[in-house]
Structures are given as structure tokens and as C-alpha cells.
Enzyme design. Structure first.
Site, mmCIF file in Angstrom:
data_model
loop_
_atom_site.group_PDB
_atom_site.id
_atom_site.type_symbol
_atom_site.label_atom_id
_atom_site.label_comp_id
_atom_site.label_asym_id
_atom_site.label_seq_id
_atom_site.Cartn_x
_atom_site.Cartn_y
_atom_site.Cartn_z
ATOM 1 N N ASP A 119 205.896 -7.754 -56.604
ATOM 2 C CA ASP A 119 206.476 -8.975 -56.047
ATOM 3 C C ASP A 119 205.970 -9.107 -54.614
ATOM 4 O O ASP A 119 206.610 -8.651 -53.671
ATOM 5 C CB ASP A 119 208.006 -8.894 -56.104
ATOM 6 C CG ASP A 119 208.692 -10.108 -55.498
ATOM 7 O OD1 ASP A 119 208.010 -11.126 -55.283
ATOM 8 O OD2 ASP A 119 209.911 -10.031 -55.235
ATOM 9 N N ASP A 121 205.653 -11.547 -52.402
ATOM 10 C CA ASP A 121 206.385 -12.273 -51.360
ATOM 11 C C ASP A 121 207.871 -11.890 -51.293
ATOM 12 O O ASP A 121 208.643 -12.492 -50.553
ATOM 13 C CB ASP A 121 206.250 -13.788 -51.559
ATOM 14 C CG ASP A 121 206.699 -14.248 -52.944
ATOM 15 O OD1 ASP A 121 207.317 -13.431 -53.655
ATOM 16 O OD2 ASP A 121 206.424 -15.404 -53.310
ATOM 17 N N ASP A 123 210.466 -12.382 -53.193
ATOM 18 C CA ASP A 123 211.487 -13.382 -53.511
ATOM 19 C C ASP A 123 212.219 -13.039 -54.808
ATOM 20 O O ASP A 123 212.959 -13.845 -55.353
ATOM 21 C CB ASP A 123 210.881 -14.789 -53.600
ATOM 22 C CG ASP A 123 209.787 -14.897 -54.667
ATOM 23 O OD1 ASP A 123 209.589 -13.927 -55.438
ATOM 24 O OD2 ASP A 123 209.138 -15.959 -54.746
ATOM 25 N N ASN A 164 209.824 -25.148 -57.285
ATOM 26 C CA ASN A 164 210.812 -24.455 -58.119
ATOM 27 C C ASN A 164 210.239 -23.978 -59.453
ATOM 28 O O ASN A 164 210.984 -23.555 -60.334
ATOM 29 C CB ASN A 164 212.049 -25.334 -58.348
ATOM 30 C CG ASN A 164 211.686 -26.676 -58.962
ATOM 31 O OD1 ASN A 164 210.610 -26.840 -59.517
ATOM 32 N ND2 ASN A 164 212.595 -27.635 -58.853
ATOM 33 N N ASN A 166 209.225 -25.224 -62.110
ATOM 34 C CA ASN A 166 209.596 -25.794 -63.408
ATOM 35 C C ASN A 166 208.476 -26.644 -64.003
ATOM 36 O O ASN A 166 208.659 -27.295 -65.036
ATOM 37 C CB ASN A 166 210.903 -26.599 -63.311
ATOM 38 C CG ASN A 166 210.758 -27.878 -62.487
ATOM 39 O OD1 ASN A 166 209.693 -28.169 -61.951
ATOM 40 N ND2 ASN A 166 211.843 -28.635 -62.396
ATOM 41 N N ILE A 168 207.117 -29.324 -62.914
ATOM 42 C CA ILE A 168 207.198 -30.771 -62.662
ATOM 43 C C ILE A 168 206.919 -31.015 -61.181
ATOM 44 O O ILE A 168 207.717 -30.616 -60.330
ATOM 45 C CB ILE A 168 208.593 -31.305 -63.041
ATOM 46 C CG1 ILE A 168 208.894 -31.006 -64.514
ATOM 47 C CG2 ILE A 168 208.701 -32.796 -62.756
ATOM 48 C CD1 ILE A 168 210.345 -31.243 -64.915
ATOM 49 N N GLU A 180 209.428 -35.268 -59.917
ATOM 50 C CA GLU A 180 210.666 -34.487 -59.881
ATOM 51 C C GLU A 180 211.863 -35.389 -59.596
ATOM 52 O O GLU A 180 212.935 -35.245 -60.202
ATOM 53 C CB GLU A 180 210.578 -33.366 -58.836
ATOM 54 C CG GLU A 180 211.823 -32.493 -58.716
ATOM 55 C CD GLU A 180 211.822 -31.245 -59.585
ATOM 56 O OE1 GLU A 180 212.913 -30.849 -60.038
ATOM 57 O OE2 GLU A 180 210.741 -30.672 -59.819
ATOM 58 N N SER A 198 222.936 -2.755 -72.009
ATOM 59 C CA SER A 198 221.754 -2.632 -72.860
ATOM 60 C C SER A 198 221.751 -3.647 -74.006
ATOM 61 O O SER A 198 220.688 -4.039 -74.482
ATOM 62 C CB SER A 198 221.635 -1.212 -73.419
ATOM 63 O OG SER A 198 222.847 -0.812 -74.048
#
Length: 507
Positions: A119, A121, A123, A164, A166, A168, A180, A198
Site C-alpha cells: 500500500d 500511499d 490509504d 473514489n 467507482n 465514474i 458523477e 473466519s
């Protein structure tokens, strides 16, 4: 044995490790099997298994006709092994090698903290699938920018970038309105977050891995993926699965189908061994910004480990209603301080696990199907003897113990119901749903199917993918009929989103 090794992939050194084991132990294994020694004898002779002083002998297969010590001594003579170990197992940890120590430590922290291993960055979203990557939470679409991740409110309506993830973004050339804004404004986007154990992570060991007659090259294709997902398959789970291959859909896919603006907004924060009492150790891995992100539907589903453990006497280790009330309230306070306003939290009750014994105990376990010599009753007894049973309380021939475990589970469910009806929070509404596995069983039987077909065959404990998705369907229908506001509105622009953006960038 060599053929088995040839089936294993090279990833994670699986194939080369297998060949090394066969080269080291193969001749002795063959000698013992050729004189009809069973797997338990082989395991103890080669010191893979050991019996500590004063401990009972744990065996999976029927004991030899001759006394155990006599058989073991005979086996040791065949392979010329002394009765005491020649080497210390403490030195055999692969992570003790200097060049692997650092990477091992990072992987260990990844598993403990439930955040992605890769990861860039930071986030809490990743472009890699496993080691807590996008199999567990929506894939990052820009891993070099910490302000871009699934679930956030769009930055300036994503006119210039997909903030985000998604799928779009951009501006409609016909009227200059950002897509958007046109497709998602007022559609009440929201993500789904699972706090689970689990079962929620969809723990699964493939029967093909341990069934000799089924072993083939394709059997082990996904073994590296499973190992780097802690033997879980969240990408196929009932809550956050996005690769489900059967007609029922996960809750995430249903939410996405309801509103395409929800694409990639899922987090599976489940963990093997999680319970109300240790959730605080990894709940910090939740990724939600109160000011910048969309609201979320959080499902709290600690369905087993508050009553399940491997102890010989499991009852003293079970969570009490008072302990659950305290810890669950702490969890809800944490969520209230992290979730955006307008979120929803659903507390799930615990199941009545007596169906496990009732439907499996006299069936043959995959390890005993070839020679019809290991039933689930024997398998459960073996795990309990080793004190590694996922749930000695329900996976037991002791009916009194099974009843006590179910009674405690019912008490804990009542406690969660009490919390849901008595406590109020500023940033989310609180609901409770029963864990209706008995209803799922009845529905399954109405279809002409058998209850044991809903349980993972290797561990004989966890719900399988079909069961998880049937539970998701039942959960969805209940919420949709009783509290439709939890799911948000259906987006009238779904068809147009699909027309313009296709699959919105996949997963």
C-alpha cells in the site's frame, strides 16, 4: 509423492519445498507404508507428530491391533530412527533465516493489523489482491495518491479524475455536466463493511488438496492465493464477494446492482479467531473518514468464537453476556467516532451450531472416504484431543456440552438484541438480525438437498460458499422489507452508467 510435488505451483517455493521434503523423508515413508503402517504411525515415527508426557495419544485413524508402543518401536527399527528426536524443531522456522526475517516481520504485521501488505500511499487500499489487498477491500485506482480510494465523496464531482475509484469520472461532452454529478448525486451511495470472524472471511481448505484420488495440476492452482489470504476466500464471501460463480450474489454485489455508484466500496475486516473480546486489536484497520467519505453499512458478525474454542473444557473460556455487552458497546462507540453521519450498523446474532453434529457425525470425512475409516465423529475427537478444534463445544459427542454451547450462544444473541434496542448513536442507526441458519437448512431441504452440503467438508465447521450466499440473500430480504433505508435508493441511472462506463473498471 513426486507426482503430488509436480502439481504444486512454484510460487512461494511450494514445489521446491515439496521435492526437498520427499527427498528427505520419502524413502522412510515408503518403507512404512509398504508394511501397512497407517498415517498416525508414520507421523509419530518420523517425529512430525509427538505425544508430550502425560498427554493422551491423539490419533485420526483406528489404532493398530498390536500395542501402540510396540508398533512404534517396530516402525523405528524399520527406518533406523532413535526413540528421541535428533534435531530441535525450534531451529526449523524459515523466518529465522537472516534474509527472510524482515519480510516475515512485515507479513506478520499485515496479518495482525489487517491492513494491505502493499500500500504505497498508506490509504489502506491496494492494487494487489492478496495479503489484505483488494480481495479484502475495494481496489485502489491510484496507489500513489492517498486522497484517492474507494468510498470517498467525489472530489469536484470527479470531473478530472476518479477520486473514489467507482469508475465514474469525466464530463459529458453533450452538456458539460460531470458524469458523477449526473449519475450519482442524490443516489445515496454507501459502502459495506464487515466486522467478522473466519466465517465472514470465508475460511476454506479445498478437499482436492487432501484427497489423493482428486489431485491434479488444476487442484493446486489457487493454493498460493489461499495461503496469502490466510486460507480465506473473501472474494467469494457472502458479505463482500465479487467473484461469486453461482446465481446468488453477495451483499456487496447486490448493493452495487442497486446503485452502480457503489462500485468497489467494500471492506471485509474479518479475521480468523476474531471475537467480541479481541476485535479492538484490528478494528483500527477500518478505512472511513467521517468528513470526506460516504456513509457505510457495517455488519457486526462475530458468530462463533465467543462460544467456540478448542479447550477440553470450553465453557469457562466462553464470553459471558456481561463481557459481550461491555466489548460490543466499546466497538459501537469506536464506530460512532469513525463512521460518516447517516451510516447504519447491523448486529448479527449467533447460530445454533448443533446442526453440525446432527448432520455430519456419522458421515465420512474426506480423509476417510477412500477406506471408509474416518468419520466426522473421529475427526472432531482428533481435533479436540490436540486442542485445536475450531469449536469443541459443538463439534463434540457430548450432547450436554453441545446444549450448553447453544444456550450460551442464545444468551449472547439476546444481549446483542438488547444493545440494538436500547442504545442510540449520533452517526448511525442500529439494528439486530438473527443468524437464521436453521431457516436456511429448511429452505435447502425443500429444494431436495442435504444439510451437510452447506458445510465446508474439510474442517466440518464453517458454512461453505453456497450457505454464505443463502445467508446473504436472507439478510438482504429481511433488511429490504423491514429497514429499506439501510440499503439506499435504487439508482435510475444504472443502465446509463453501464452504457457509458462498461464494468466501471472491473475489480
Amino acid at each position: 509423492m513426486e507426482r503430488l510435488c509436480s502439481y504444486l505451483p512454484e510460487k512461494l517455493f511450494l514445489k521446491s519445498t515439496c521435492y526437498l521434503v520427499v527427498h528427505t523423508f520419502g524413502p522412510d515413508i515408503i518403507k512404512l507404508l509398504s508394511v501397512d503402517m497407517n498415517a498416525d504411525v508414520v507421523c509419530h515415527t518420523l517425529e512430525f507428530c509427538r505425544q508430550d508426557a502425560g498427554q493422551p495419544l491423539c490419533h485420526l485413524y483406528p489404532l493398530p491391533k498390536e500395542p501402540w508402543e510396540f508398533t512404534l518401536e517396530k516402525a523405528r527399527r524399520i527406518v533406523k530412527r532413535p526413540p528421541t528426536p535428533k534435531y530441535s524443531r525450534s531451529d526449523s522456522d524459515i523466518c529465522s533465516l537472516p534474509f527472510l526475517a524482515k519480510i516475515c516481520q512485515k507479513i506478520k504485521l499485515t496479518i495482525e493489523n489487517s491492513v494491505p501488505f502493499k500500500d504505497v500511499d498508506s490509504d489502506k487500499h491496494s492494487i494487489f489482491p492478496t495479503l489484505r489487498g483488494y480481495h479484502w477491500r475495494g481496489r485502489d485506482c491510484n496507489d500513489s495518491d492517498e486522497t484517492v480510494y474507494p468510498g470517498r465523496r467525489p472530489d469536484t464531482w470527479d470531473a478530472h479524475r476518479d477520486s473514489n475509484c467507482n469508475g465514474i469520472w469525466g464530463v459529458d461532452p453533450k452538456d458539460g455536466i460531470p458524469y458523477e454529478k449526473k449519475f450519482c448525486e442524490g443516489s445515496q451511495p454507501r459502502g459495506i463493511i464487515l466486522l467478522g470472524d473466519s466465517a465472514g472471511a470465508h475460511f476454506r481448505i479445498s478437499p482436492e488438496w487432501i484427497t489423493a484420488s482428486q489431485m491434479a495440476l488444476k487442484s493446486f492452482f489457487d493454493l498460493p492465493t489461499a495461503l496469502t489470504n490466510e486460507l480465506n476466500w473473501p472474494q467469494l464471501s457472502g458479505a463482500t464477494g465479487f467473484l461469486n460463480g453461482i446465481k446468488e450474489n453477495s451483499l456487496y454485489l447486490r448493493l452495487r446492482e442497486r446503485n452502480r455508484c457503489n462500485h468497489r466500496d467494500y471492506q471485509n475486516l474479518s479475521k480468523n479467531g476474531a471475537s467480541s473480546q479481541n476485535l479492538e486489536k484490528f478494528i483500527e484497520s477500518l478505512s472511513r473518514n467521517q468528513l470526506l467519505d460516504h456513509p457505510a453499512i457495517v455488519i457486526y458478525a462475530m458468530i462463533g468464537n465467543d462460544v467456540c474454542n478448542g479447550r477440553i473444557d470450553p465453557v469457562p473460556e466462553m464470553t459471558t453476556p456481561e463481557q459481550l455487552y461491555s466489548k460490543a458497546t466499546e466497538t459501537l462507540k469506536f464506530l460512532n467516532s469513525h463512521l460518516p453521519n447517516g451510516s447504519h450498523v447491523v448486529l448479527s446474532g449467533l447460530p445454533d451450531g448443533t446442526f453440525l453434529w446432527d448432520n455430519l457425525h456419522d458421515r465420512y470425512h474426506p480423509l476417510g472416504q477412500l477406506n471408509e475409516d474416518v468419520t466426522y465423529d473421529q475427526f472432531y475427537t482428533f481435533l479436540s484431543c490436540l486442542q485445536v478444534s475450531p469449536c469443541h463445544g459443538w463439534m463434540s459427542s457430548n450432547k450436554t456440552l453441545r446444549t450448553l454451547t447453544s444456550q450460551r450462544a442464545e444468551q449472547l444473541s439476546e444481549t446483542l438484541k438488547k444493545i440494538a434496542t436500547s442504545q442510540k448513536f449520533t452517526n448511525f442507526d442500529l439494528f439486530y438480525v438473527d443468524f437464521d441458519f436453521q431457516e436456511i437448512l429448511k429452505e435447502w431441504q425443500r429444494r431436495g438437498r442435504q444439510p451437510w452440503q452447506l458445510v465446508e467438508p474439510v474442517d466440518g465447521f464453517h458454512p461453505n460458499e453456497v450457505a454464505s450466499l443463502l445467508l446473504a440473500e436472507r439478510f438482504w430480504n429481511k433488511v429490504q422489507s423491514q429497514w429499506p433505508e439501510v440499503l439506499g435508493k435504487e439508482n435510475p441511472f444504472n443502465a446509463q452508467i453501464e452504457q457509458v462506463f462498461g464494468d466501471q473498471g472491473g475489480h
